[in-house]
Design a protein around this motif. Structure first.
Motif, PDB file in Angstrom:
ATOM      1  N   VAL A  44       0.752  -1.004   0.034  1.00 45.28           N
ATOM      2  CA  VAL A  44       0.026   0.035  -0.016  1.00 45.28           C
ATOM      3  C   VAL A  44       0.817   1.271   0.136  1.00 45.28           C
ATOM      4  O   VAL A  44       2.043   1.290   0.254  1.00 45.28           O
ATOM      5  N   ARG A  45       0.058   2.386  -0.214  1.00 47.49           N
ATOM      6  CA  ARG A  45       1.062   3.617  -0.471  1.00 47.49           C
ATOM      7  C   ARG A  45       1.166   3.963   1.150  1.00 47.49           C
ATOM      8  O   ARG A  45       2.121   4.659   1.371  1.00 47.49           O
ATOM      9  N   ASP A  46       0.201   3.955   1.892  1.00 43.86           N
ATOM     10  CA  ASP A  46       0.171   4.457   3.263  1.00 43.86           C
ATOM     11  C   ASP A  46      -0.438   3.616   4.295  1.00 43.86           C
ATOM     12  O   ASP A  46      -1.537   3.045   4.173  1.00 43.86           O
ATOM     13  N   VAL A  47       0.362   2.753   5.030  1.00 47.55           N
ATOM     14  CA  VAL A  47      -0.027   1.770   6.053  1.00 47.55           C
ATOM     15  C   VAL A  47      -1.112   2.256   7.099  1.00 47.55           C
ATOM     16  O   VAL A  47      -1.928   1.463   7.786  1.00 47.55           O
ATOM     17  N   ASN A  48      -1.234   3.505   7.169  1.00 46.21           N
ATOM     18  CA  ASN A  48      -2.118   4.375   8.243  1.00 46.21           C
ATOM     19  C   ASN A  48      -3.310   4.503   7.751  1.00 46.21           C
ATOM     20  O   ASN A  48      -4.146   5.105   8.505  1.00 46.21           O
ATOM     21  N   LYS A  49      -3.426   4.530   6.549  1.00 51.34           N
ATOM     22  CA  LYS A  49      -4.792   5.009   6.017  1.00 51.34           C
ATOM     23  C   LYS A  49      -5.876   4.192   6.328  1.00 51.34           C
ATOM     24  O   LYS A  49      -5.848   2.926   6.440  1.00 51.34           O
ATOM     25  N   ASP A  50      -7.175   4.712   6.817  1.00 52.70           N
ATOM     26  CA  ASP A  50      -8.293   4.016   6.924  1.00 52.70           C
ATOM     27  C   ASP A  50      -9.009   3.624   5.834  1.00 52.70           C
ATOM     28  O   ASP A  50      -9.506   4.363   4.995  1.00 52.70           O
ATOM     29  N   ARG A  51      -9.276   2.191   5.377  1.00 51.32           N
ATOM     30  CA  ARG A  51      -9.744   1.799   4.302  1.00 51.32           C
ATOM     31  C   ARG A  51     -11.124   0.957   4.490  1.00 51.32           C
ATOM     32  O   ARG A  51     -11.704   0.573   3.552  1.00 51.32           O
TER      33      ARG A  51
END
Length: 429
Positions: A44-51
Motif C-alpha cells: 500500500v502507499r500508506d499503511v496508516n490509511k483507513d480503508r
C-alpha cells in the motif's frame, strides 16, 4: 489441507473486494481450490490509511520487496493499475518464479507482449480475467469455451461509467454534466473521469479482446476512439424518435482480411439486447461461425464483481485446471492481421448541424452530401425561425471517408455555424 501464500499489490477498490471475498467465501474457496489461501503481504502507499475494512496492520507494507522477494509468496496479485510501477513489479515477480494475476487493462493493452513473453520464459502462469468487464468471464470464454469457433465480431458495452451516464441521460432526461456528477457521487466515476468518458478505458479492453479473439498483436494506436462528451439531450431525443438508444460501444470485426476496431458512441436499435443494458452493467455480444450469436451480461466494475474475477484466477492457478502455456497471449499472436483504416468503415450516420436559416442552405448541404456519395435517408429542421437553425440528417450506409469529405466541404460553405454532432448508427441484428 495444503496452504499457499499470496501477495497483493494494491488495496484500493478492487483490492478491498479481493480481501472481502477471500475472507467471506473462505470455506468455498478452500473446497474448490484444494488450498487454504493465506495473504502474506499487501503493498500500500500508506499503511496508516483507513480503508474501511479490517486488515491486520502487520500484513501491510510500503516496501514492494516484501512481496516480490518473499520466497514463501507463490502468487502475486497486481491490482494497482497504471503502467508504472506495476510493470516493473510484475516483471520482478515473474523473474522470481511467482505466478501473477492482474486486473490491469492499460498495462496489458500497451505492454502485454513483454509480460506474457516473460511469463512463458519463466514457466509461470499469468492470468488476467478481471482486466475486461469486471465479473463477466469473457477472457475464459474466448480462451476456452469458444476455441472451436472463428470469432467473426464482438460488440460490447464495456465501460460501466459511460453506460451509467448515458442511461441517466436517456431515461431521466439529465444533461451529461449532471449525470457525470451523480456517477461520481455514487462512486461509478473517478474525480478525473477522462479515461472513461473519453473512451480510453474501453479502448484498452477492446485491444485485449481483439488480440485474443483474432490471434494478432494489437497496437492501441490502430483503434479509433471517441468519447461521449458531445452527446446532448437533443441527440438522445432524436435517437428515441427513430427507434434507437445511444450507447458507447466497442467493436472489433474482420472485414476483407483486415481488423476494424473502434470505440465510439452509436445509435443501436432499441430492440437489440445491448440496448437494454443499463446503469453500470456491461454486456459483450459475440458472433462465432459455429456458436452463432451469444451475449454475456453482468457487472462490469465494482469491488466485488472485479474481485470475484481476480479470486477466480487465483483458484484456477491452484487447481491447475488450465495449461499455463496454452493460455499465454503470446500464443494467440500467431497471425498478423492488419488494421482497417477508419475511413474504410461503413455505417449509417446521424449528423446535426447549426446552419444559417436562409433559403437554399439545406439544398446546398444536400448537394454536397450527394457529391461525396452520401445518400440522405431523412432531414429535419425544428424550432423557431432564428439566425441559425438546427438541422438533422440521417444517412444511408456510406463510407466514413465519404462523410469526412462531405463534412469538410460543408464547414467551408460559409453558411454553417458548426457541426454539432456526428453519431454512427449501428443497425446490428
Amino acid at each position: 489441507m495444503n496452504k499457499v501464500k499470496i501477495g497483493i499489490l494494491g488495496l484500493g477498490n478492487v483490492g478491498t473486494g479481493v480481501w472481502k471475498i477471500l475472507n467471506t467465501n473462505k470455506e468455498e474457496i478452500r473446497k474448490r481450490s484444494g488450498y487454504d489461501i493465506e495473504v502474506g503481504k499487501i503493498l500500500v502507499r500508506d499503511v496508516n490509511k483507513d480503508r474501511g475494512i479490517d486488515v491486520p496492520k502487520e500484513l501491510l507494507t510500503e516496501n514492494p520487496e516484501d512481496v516480490l522477494k518473499d520466497d514463501s509468496i507463490k502468487i502475486v496479485v497486481e491490482i494497482m493499475g497504471g503502467v508504472d510501477p506495476a510493470k516493473d513489479y510484475i516483471l520482478e515477480a515473474i523473474r522470481n518464479k511467482k505466478h501473477v494475476v492482474t486486473a490491469n487493462k492499460m498495462l496489458l493493452a500497451t505492454e502485454g507482449d513483454e509480460l506474457f513473453t516473460a511469463a512463458e520464459n519463466e514457466g509461470v502462469a499469468f492470468y488476467y480475467e478481471a482486466s475486461v468487464a469486471g465479473g463477466i468471464p469473457i477472457i475464459h470464454a474466448i480462451n476456452e469455451s469458444l476455441t472451436a469457433n472463428k470469432i467473426e465480431q464482438i460488440i460490447g458495452i464495456i465501460n460501466g461509467t459511460t453506460n451509467y451516464i448515458l442511461t441517466k441521460m436517456t431515461f431521466d432526461n439529465m444533461t451529461f454534466e449532471a449525470a457525470l456528477k451523480e456517477a461520481q457521487e455514487k462512486g461509478f466515476a473517478e474525480a478525473d473521469p477522462t479515461s472513461d468518458v473519453e473512451g480510453y478505458d474501453a479502448m484498452y479492453k477492446l485491444a485485449i479482446l481483439s488480440s485474443l479473439s483474432f490471434g494478432t498483436r494489437i497496437n492501441i494506436e490502430d483503434i479509433y476512439r471517441e468519447g461521449i462528451t458531445k452527446i446532448k439531450p437533443i441527440d438522445i431525443k432524436y435517437a428515441k424518435d427513430f427507434g434507437y438508444i445511444i450507447k458507447l460501444i466497442a467493436i472489433v470485426k474482420e472485414v476483407s482480411g483486415k481488423l476494424e476496431m473502434r470505440v465510439h458512441p452509436a445509435m443501436i436499435p432499441e430492440r437489440h439486447p445491448l440496448a437494454s443494458v443499463n446503469d453500470s452493467f456491461n454486456a459483450i455480444f459475440i458472433r462465432g461461425n459455429a456458436v452463432g450469436d451469444m451475449m454475456l451480461y453482468g457487472r462490469g466494475a465494482g469491488d466485488l464483481p472485479t474481485g470475484s474475477a481476480v479470486v477466480s484466477d487465483i483458484i484456477s492457478i491452484l487447481r491447475g485446471s488450465t495449461d499455463v502455456e496454452a493460455i499465454s497471449a503470446v500464443r494467440n499472436n500467431y497471425l498478423n492481421i492488419k488494421p482497417s483504416p477508419m475511413e474504410n468503415t461503413e455505417s449509417e450516420y446521424y449528423v446535426r448541424i447549426s446552419v444559417m436559416d436562409l433559403p437554399g442552405v439545406l439544398g446546398e448541404i444536400s448537394t454536397i452530401f450527394g457529391e461525396e456519395g452520401v445518400s440522405i435517408l431523412s432531414v429535419m429542421q425544428k424550432g423557431k425561425r432564428e439566425e441559425f437553425a438546427s438541422v438533422v440528417y440521417f444517412t444511408h450506409t456510406t463510407l466514413e471517408g465519404n462523410i469526412d469529405k462531405a463534412i469538410e466541404k460543408i464547414k467551408a460553405s460559409g453558411h454553417v455555424k458548426c457541426i454539432d454532432n456526428i453519431i454512427r448508427i449501428e443497425n446490428i441484428q
